[in-house]
Write a protein that holds these residues in place. Structure first.
Motif, PDB file in Angstrom:
ATOM      1  N   HIS A  94       0.796  -1.225   0.000  1.00  0.00           N
ATOM      2  CA  HIS A  94       0.000   0.000   0.000  1.00  0.00           C
ATOM      3  C   HIS A  94       0.831   1.280   0.000  1.00  0.00           C
ATOM      4  N   PRO A  95       2.024   1.310   0.596  1.00  0.00           N
ATOM      5  CA  PRO A  95       2.851   2.513   0.404  1.00  0.00           C
ATOM      6  C   PRO A  95       3.217   2.746  -1.067  1.00  0.00           C
ATOM      7  N   LEU A  96       3.364   1.677  -1.828  1.00  0.00           N
ATOM      8  CA  LEU A  96       3.651   1.809  -3.252  1.00  0.00           C
ATOM      9  C   LEU A  96       2.445   2.389  -3.986  1.00  0.00           C
ATOM     10  N   VAL A  97       1.259   1.957  -3.586  1.00  0.00           N
ATOM     11  CA  VAL A  97       0.038   2.487  -4.199  1.00  0.00           C
ATOM     12  C   VAL A  97      -0.123   3.960  -3.840  1.00  0.00           C
ATOM     13  N   ARG A  98       0.135   4.304  -2.584  1.00  0.00           N
ATOM     14  CA  ARG A  98       0.008   5.706  -2.175  1.00  0.00           C
ATOM     15  C   ARG A  98       0.980   6.585  -2.953  1.00  0.00           C
ATOM     16  N   ALA A  99       2.177   6.084  -3.216  1.00  0.00           N
ATOM     17  CA  ALA A  99       3.145   6.850  -4.006  1.00  0.00           C
ATOM     18  C   ALA A  99       2.633   7.076  -5.426  1.00  0.00           C
ATOM     19  N   ALA A 100       1.972   6.048  -5.994  1.00  0.00           N
ATOM     20  CA  ALA A 100       1.405   6.196  -7.337  1.00  0.00           C
ATOM     21  C   ALA A 100       0.284   7.231  -7.336  1.00  0.00           C
ATOM     22  N   VAL A 101      -0.520   7.235  -6.282  1.00  0.00           N
ATOM     23  CA  VAL A 101      -1.591   8.229  -6.159  1.00  0.00           C
ATOM     24  C   VAL A 101      -0.999   9.635  -6.077  1.00  0.00           C
ATOM     25  N   GLU A 102       0.038   9.788  -5.285  1.00  0.00           N
ATOM     26  CA  GLU A 102       0.677  11.102  -5.138  1.00  0.00           C
ATOM     27  C   GLU A 102       1.233  11.596  -6.466  1.00  0.00           C
ATOM     28  N   ASP A 103       1.836  10.699  -7.236  1.00  0.00           N
ATOM     29  CA  ASP A 103       2.362  11.081  -8.550  1.00  0.00           C
ATOM     30  C   ASP A 103       1.232  11.541  -9.473  1.00  0.00           C
ATOM     31  N   TRP A 104       0.105  10.825  -9.415  1.00  0.00           N
ATOM     32  CA  TRP A 104      -1.053  11.165 -10.251  1.00  0.00           C
ATOM     33  C   TRP A 104      -1.605  12.537  -9.870  1.00  0.00           C
ATOM     34  N   VAL A 105      -1.760  12.782  -8.577  1.00  0.00           N
ATOM     35  CA  VAL A 105      -2.283  14.069  -8.109  1.00  0.00           C
ATOM     36  C   VAL A 105      -1.327  15.198  -8.487  1.00  0.00           C
ATOM     37  N   HIS A 106      -0.029  14.945  -8.341  1.00  0.00           N
ATOM     38  CA  HIS A 106       0.966  15.947  -8.719  1.00  0.00           C
ATOM     39  C   HIS A 106       0.848  16.285 -10.198  1.00  0.00           C
ATOM     40  N   GLY A 107       0.629  15.267 -11.018  1.00  0.00           N
ATOM     41  CA  GLY A 107       0.461  15.502 -12.451  1.00  0.00           C
ATOM     42  C   GLY A 107      -0.773  16.330 -12.758  1.00  0.00           C
ATOM     43  N   ALA A 112      -2.324  22.050 -17.398  1.00  0.00           N
ATOM     44  CA  ALA A 112      -2.709  23.386 -17.840  1.00  0.00           C
ATOM     45  C   ALA A 112      -3.987  23.867 -17.160  1.00  0.00           C
ATOM     46  N   GLU A 113      -4.928  22.949 -16.940  1.00  0.00           N
ATOM     47  CA  GLU A 113      -6.178  23.283 -16.263  1.00  0.00           C
ATOM     48  C   GLU A 113      -6.416  22.267 -15.144  1.00  0.00           C
ATOM     49  N   PRO A 114      -5.836  22.486 -13.978  1.00  0.00           N
ATOM     50  CA  PRO A 114      -5.996  21.524 -12.886  1.00  0.00           C
ATOM     51  C   PRO A 114      -7.467  21.359 -12.507  1.00  0.00           C
ATOM     52  N   PRO A 115      -7.937  20.140 -12.360  1.00  0.00           N
ATOM     53  CA  PRO A 115      -9.331  19.936 -11.970  1.00  0.00           C
ATOM     54  C   PRO A 115      -9.543  20.330 -10.518  1.00  0.00           C
ATOM     55  N   PRO A 116     -10.730  20.817 -10.174  1.00  0.00           N
ATOM     56  CA  PRO A 116     -10.980  21.179  -8.779  1.00  0.00           C
ATOM     57  C   PRO A 116     -11.089  19.982  -7.852  1.00  0.00           C
ATOM     58  N   VAL A 117     -11.509  18.846  -8.398  1.00  0.00           N
ATOM     59  CA  VAL A 117     -11.722  17.636  -7.596  1.00  0.00           C
ATOM     60  C   VAL A 117     -11.164  16.439  -8.351  1.00  0.00           C
ATOM     61  N   ALA A 118     -10.526  15.523  -7.631  1.00  0.00           N
ATOM     62  CA  ALA A 118     -10.053  14.261  -8.202  1.00  0.00           C
ATOM     63  C   ALA A 118     -10.443  13.132  -7.256  1.00  0.00           C
ATOM     64  N   VAL A 119     -10.722  11.973  -7.825  1.00  0.00           N
ATOM     65  CA  VAL A 119     -11.244  10.843  -7.049  1.00  0.00           C
ATOM     66  C   VAL A 119     -10.319   9.642  -7.190  1.00  0.00           C
ATOM     67  N   VAL A 120     -10.047   8.994  -6.073  1.00  0.00           N
ATOM     68  CA  VAL A 120      -9.306   7.734  -6.074  1.00  0.00           C
ATOM     69  C   VAL A 120     -10.235   6.644  -5.581  1.00  0.00           C
ATOM     70  N   GLU A 121     -10.471   5.651  -6.427  1.00  0.00           N
ATOM     71  CA  GLU A 121     -11.293   4.495  -6.061  1.00  0.00           C
ATOM     72  C   GLU A 121     -10.387   3.424  -5.455  1.00  0.00           C
ATOM     73  N   ALA A 122     -10.656   3.032  -4.224  1.00  0.00           N
ATOM     74  CA  ALA A 122      -9.788   2.075  -3.528  1.00  0.00           C
ATOM     75  C   ALA A 122     -10.613   1.205  -2.602  1.00  0.00           C
ATOM     76  N   ALA A 123     -10.499  -0.110  -2.759  1.00  0.00           N
ATOM     77  CA  ALA A 123     -11.337  -1.031  -1.987  1.00  0.00           C
ATOM     78  C   ALA A 123     -10.979  -1.024  -0.505  1.00  0.00           C
ATOM     79  N   LEU A 124      -9.691  -0.947  -0.182  1.00  0.00           N
ATOM     80  CA  LEU A 124      -9.252  -1.113   1.214  1.00  0.00           C
ATOM     81  C   LEU A 124      -8.754   0.197   1.813  1.00  0.00           C
ATOM     82  N   LEU A 125      -9.326   1.288   1.394  1.00  0.00           N
ATOM     83  CA  LEU A 125      -8.842   2.586   1.834  1.00  0.00           C
ATOM     84  C   LEU A 125      -8.926   2.751   3.347  1.00  0.00           C
ATOM     85  N   VAL A 126     -10.022   2.341   3.940  1.00  0.00           N
ATOM     86  CA  VAL A 126     -10.188   2.493   5.385  1.00  0.00           C
ATOM     87  C   VAL A 126      -9.328   1.469   6.131  1.00  0.00           C
TER      88      VAL A 126
END
Length: 211
Positions: A94-107, A112-126
């Protein structure tokens, strides 16, 4: 120089066959950027990837496919009945997945037009303690009996469905952890209306927490 604007990050989760993937597709159809964390896990489990290396180190060759990638069915059989093994797997992957999420959000933030909201779908988030990384937590909910029934209708054996449900946090507990709950106990048409209501709540929370 303008500063990159990070989108409000929404975690979308639920239990087995609760409908979170359906909600994710509906949001994508509305133009909301969505990252499927399970697809990231698939990528990490490919031959030579960091996840496959971690799994091999933890459990050996018996959970690998012939090409060296992770055999997800074999891995599930190894960890579902062993809580300690599942915890070790989550701690490694899961730390590897979180790093991938961070890279995606950074991108997204640097686009050019950052979205106001982004969603990550994750089964075991909690379950994996990742909730704090998100500005808003959305849980897609239906009754536990419906989860089992829907999983079996999709072709999963009842035994496997019960194993997966037992390995997940009960859906009611996930619901209690949510900022916003989407009730998917009804029809697809009812879900669309429910999503309209829930998304208004999400946008209001994002405005308050990230504005």
């Amino acid at each position: 120089m303008s500063v990159a604007r990070r989108p409000c990050l929404v975690g979308l989760t639920g239990g087995l066959a609760s409908g979170k993937s359906t909600v994710a597709r509906l949001l994508e159809a509305r133009g909301v950027p969505v990252l499927d964390a399970d697809r990231e896990v698939h990528r990490l489990y490919e031959t030579g990837a960091a996840g496959a290396t971690a799994v091999r180190r933890l459990f050996g060759e018996s959970v690998l496919a012939a090409g060296g990638g992770v055999d997800r069915d074999a891995l599930a059989r190894r960890v579902l009945a062993d809580g300690a093994a599942l915890a070790r797997l989550n701690a490694a992957v899961h730390p590897l997945v979180r790093a991938a999420v961070e890279d995606w959000v950074h991108g997204l933030a640097g686009s050019a037009e950052p979205p106001p909201v982004a969603v990550v779908e994750a089964a075991l988030l909690v379950e994996t303690g990742g909730r704090d990384a998100y500005d808003v937590l959305v849980v897609v909910w239906c009754a536990a009996g419906q989860q089992l029934e829907r999983a079996v209708e999709r072709g999963m054996s009842e035994e496997r469905a019960r194993e997966l449900l037992a390995a997940q946090l009960p859906i009611d507990a996930k619901q209690a952890a949510a900022d916003v709950v989407i009730d998917n106990s009804g029809t697809r048409e009812a879900l669309a209306d429910e999503l309209d209501r829930a998304w208004r709540e999400v946008l209001a929370l994002c405005a308050a927490r990230c504005g």
